[in-house]
Design a protein around this motif. Sequence first.
Motif, PDB file in Angstrom:
ATOM      1  N   VAL A  36       3.165  -1.789  -0.796  1.00 42.59           N
ATOM      2  CA  VAL A  36       2.615  -1.460  -2.107  1.00 42.59           C
ATOM      3  C   VAL A  36       1.421  -0.532  -1.955  1.00 42.59           C
ATOM      4  O   VAL A  36       1.287   0.466  -2.676  1.00 42.59           O
ATOM      5  N   ASN A  37       0.541  -0.855  -1.023  1.00 43.64           N
ATOM      6  CA  ASN A  37      -0.649  -0.020  -0.822  1.00 43.64           C
ATOM      7  C   ASN A  37      -0.266   1.401  -0.414  1.00 43.64           C
ATOM      8  O   ASN A  37      -0.886   2.372  -0.863  1.00 43.64           O
ATOM      9  N   GLU A  38       0.746   1.525   0.428  1.00 43.54           N
ATOM     10  CA  GLU A  38       1.199   2.847   0.855  1.00 43.54           C
ATOM     11  C   GLU A  38       1.758   3.628  -0.334  1.00 43.54           C
ATOM     12  O   GLU A  38       1.472   4.819  -0.493  1.00 43.54           O
ATOM     13  N   LEU A  39       2.559   2.972  -1.157  1.00 47.19           N
ATOM     14  CA  LEU A  39       3.115   3.627  -2.342  1.00 47.19           C
ATOM     15  C   LEU A  39       2.002   4.102  -3.272  1.00 47.19           C
ATOM     16  O   LEU A  39       2.015   5.244  -3.747  1.00 47.19           O
ATOM     17  N   GLN A  40       1.047   3.231  -3.547  1.00 44.22           N
ATOM     18  CA  GLN A  40      -0.029   3.572  -4.471  1.00 44.22           C
ATOM     19  C   GLN A  40      -0.866   4.734  -3.952  1.00 44.22           C
ATOM     20  O   GLN A  40      -1.219   5.645  -4.707  1.00 44.22           O
ATOM     21  N   SER A  41      -1.170   4.716  -2.666  1.00 42.19           N
ATOM     22  CA  SER A  41      -1.946   5.792  -2.070  1.00 42.19           C
ATOM     23  C   SER A  41      -1.187   7.104  -2.098  1.00 42.19           C
ATOM     24  O   SER A  41      -1.740   8.164  -2.439  1.00 42.19           O
ATOM     25  N   TYR A  42       0.089   7.049  -1.753  1.00 46.11           N
ATOM     26  CA  TYR A  42       0.919   8.254  -1.748  1.00 46.11           C
ATOM     27  C   TYR A  42       1.030   8.850  -3.150  1.00 46.11           C
ATOM     28  O   TYR A  42       0.892  10.058  -3.347  1.00 46.11           O
ATOM     29  N   ASP A  45      -2.238  10.547  -4.367  1.00 47.47           N
ATOM     30  CA  ASP A  45      -2.396  11.872  -3.751  1.00 47.47           C
ATOM     31  C   ASP A  45      -1.416  12.875  -4.343  1.00 47.47           C
ATOM     32  O   ASP A  45      -1.762  14.028  -4.604  1.00 47.47           O
ATOM     33  N   LEU A  46      -0.183  12.441  -4.566  1.00 46.76           N
ATOM     34  CA  LEU A  46       0.857  13.338  -5.068  1.00 46.76           C
ATOM     35  C   LEU A  46       0.532  13.864  -6.456  1.00 46.76           C
ATOM     36  O   LEU A  46       0.759  15.041  -6.760  1.00 46.76           O
ATOM     37  N   LEU A  47      -0.013  13.004  -7.315  1.00 46.06           N
ATOM     38  CA  LEU A  47      -0.285  13.393  -8.698  1.00 46.06           C
ATOM     39  C   LEU A  47      -1.737  13.797  -8.938  1.00 46.06           C
ATOM     40  O   LEU A  47      -2.097  14.184 -10.050  1.00 46.06           O
ATOM     41  N   GLY A  48      -2.575  13.685  -7.911  1.00 41.65           N
ATOM     42  CA  GLY A  48      -3.940  14.170  -8.027  1.00 41.65           C
ATOM     43  C   GLY A  48      -4.903  13.197  -8.693  1.00 41.65           C
ATOM     44  O   GLY A  48      -5.826  13.629  -9.403  1.00 41.65           O
ATOM     45  N   ALA A  52      -3.946   4.346  -7.954  1.00 38.75           N
ATOM     46  CA  ALA A  52      -2.691   4.057  -8.654  1.00 38.75           C
ATOM     47  C   ALA A  52      -2.438   2.564  -8.597  1.00 38.75           C
ATOM     48  O   ALA A  52      -2.944   1.863  -7.716  1.00 38.75           O
ATOM     49  N   LEU A  53      -1.628   2.090  -9.541  1.00 35.70           N
ATOM     50  CA  LEU A  53      -1.283   0.673  -9.619  1.00 35.70           C
ATOM     51  C   LEU A  53       0.219   0.554  -9.832  1.00 35.70           C
ATOM     52  O   LEU A  53       0.775   1.140 -10.770  1.00 35.70           O
ATOM     53  N   PHE A  54       0.888  -0.209  -8.959  1.00 32.86           N
ATOM     54  CA  PHE A  54       2.327  -0.443  -9.063  1.00 32.86           C
ATOM     55  C   PHE A  54       2.564  -1.615 -10.002  1.00 32.86           C
ATOM     56  O   PHE A  54       1.998  -2.697  -9.820  1.00 32.86           O
ATOM     57  N   ALA A 237      11.434   0.894  -1.980  1.00 34.62           N
ATOM     58  CA  ALA A 237      12.421   1.704  -2.693  1.00 34.62           C
ATOM     59  C   ALA A 237      11.740   2.711  -3.610  1.00 34.62           C
ATOM     60  O   ALA A 237      12.185   3.855  -3.743  1.00 34.62           O
ATOM     61  N   ALA A 238      10.643   2.282  -4.229  1.00 37.32           N
ATOM     62  CA  ALA A 238       9.914   3.164  -5.143  1.00 37.32           C
ATOM     63  C   ALA A 238       9.346   4.381  -4.407  1.00 37.32           C
ATOM     64  O   ALA A 238       9.317   5.488  -4.957  1.00 37.32           O
ATOM     65  N   LYS A 239       8.918   4.189  -3.188  1.00 34.34           N
ATOM     66  CA  LYS A 239       8.395   5.309  -2.394  1.00 34.34           C
ATOM     67  C   LYS A 239       9.499   6.349  -2.180  1.00 34.34           C
ATOM     68  O   LYS A 239       9.267   7.568  -2.290  1.00 34.34           O
TER      69      LYS A 239
END
Length: 335
Positions: A36-42, A45-48, A52-54, A237-239
């Motif tokens: 989850v932390n990896e997804l939120q961080s990614y 960064d991707l959206l500037g 982020a919160l999943f 999967a979300a990543k």
Amino acid sequence: MIDFRSDTVTQPTEAMRKAMYVAEVGDDVYGDDPSVNELQSYAADLLGFDDALFVCSGTQANLLALMAHCERGDEYICGQQAHNYKFEGGGAAVLGSIQPQPLTNLADGTIALDDIRSAIKPDDIHFARTRLISLENTIGGIVLPESFLADTQALAFEHRLKTHLDGARLANAAVASGRSMAQISEYFDSVSLCLSKGLAAPVGSLLLGDERLIAKARRWRKMLGGGMRQAGVLAAAAKLALTEQVERLAEDHDNARLLATELAQIDGFELDMGRVQTNMVFAKVAESIDVKALAAGLREQGILITPGATLRLVTHKDISGVDVVKTIQAIKSCL
């Protein structure tokens, strides 16, 4: 089944299923689920954005944004066709005590700036306090013009308001416009992004904003029962939805244009091709056609639609060009 009811019906890819199987997990309520932390961080960064919160759904992401931006008795301005006004159960009013101020959406999905300006309440005890302008992109499959986003942001700055984007199909807007999701998001203080529609993740959405807003949203998420514990199996999967499925959306847009072009040539269906910009096709059906009988006939041939005076047909990962051709032939045979 060839399912045109929505892009929410997409099935996860084989890569997503494998990623879910091997995902490293922890307790997300404690903040120690690495996936989850990896997804939120990614995603941030991707959206500037700062953070982020999943969350479990787009409805929850929008509700958390409204409740993080507004207090009880505050107001948000949105379009009459906005999903977070019309299709989310009145959650902002029921759970957040936040008053919506819906305004007419123009044909291109925008809202007249003069209408927004006129709807902003004065600082007076008789009125709800206007705090937020909420837009949706895409809205009804239409991509909002960048000039409108910039003008709305400037208006918000002028009146010291925040801006939120319901970006359930932000990736579709980005692909169709040739801009990145970050370039569209830069006009907003917060953005919600659905991962389980065209991007094909099985479950989940993201809310993005600054650290203060996300910290407040995380507290509201817990209060609303949204702490998902070992959510890394979903985040994995979300990543992949963000890394492997965004550019592929162009195929859905092509299939939607093919569907609209062919459907427009059948008597009894009226379409505005200018509105077919992404993965949604709206077709007005003549009264001479029994839409319920048409839907039943198509179902017998393995094709699902939602009957109505205006059909909304949505293309997605699990509908191919061949499926579109088969559907047109099936419609002709049913008629």
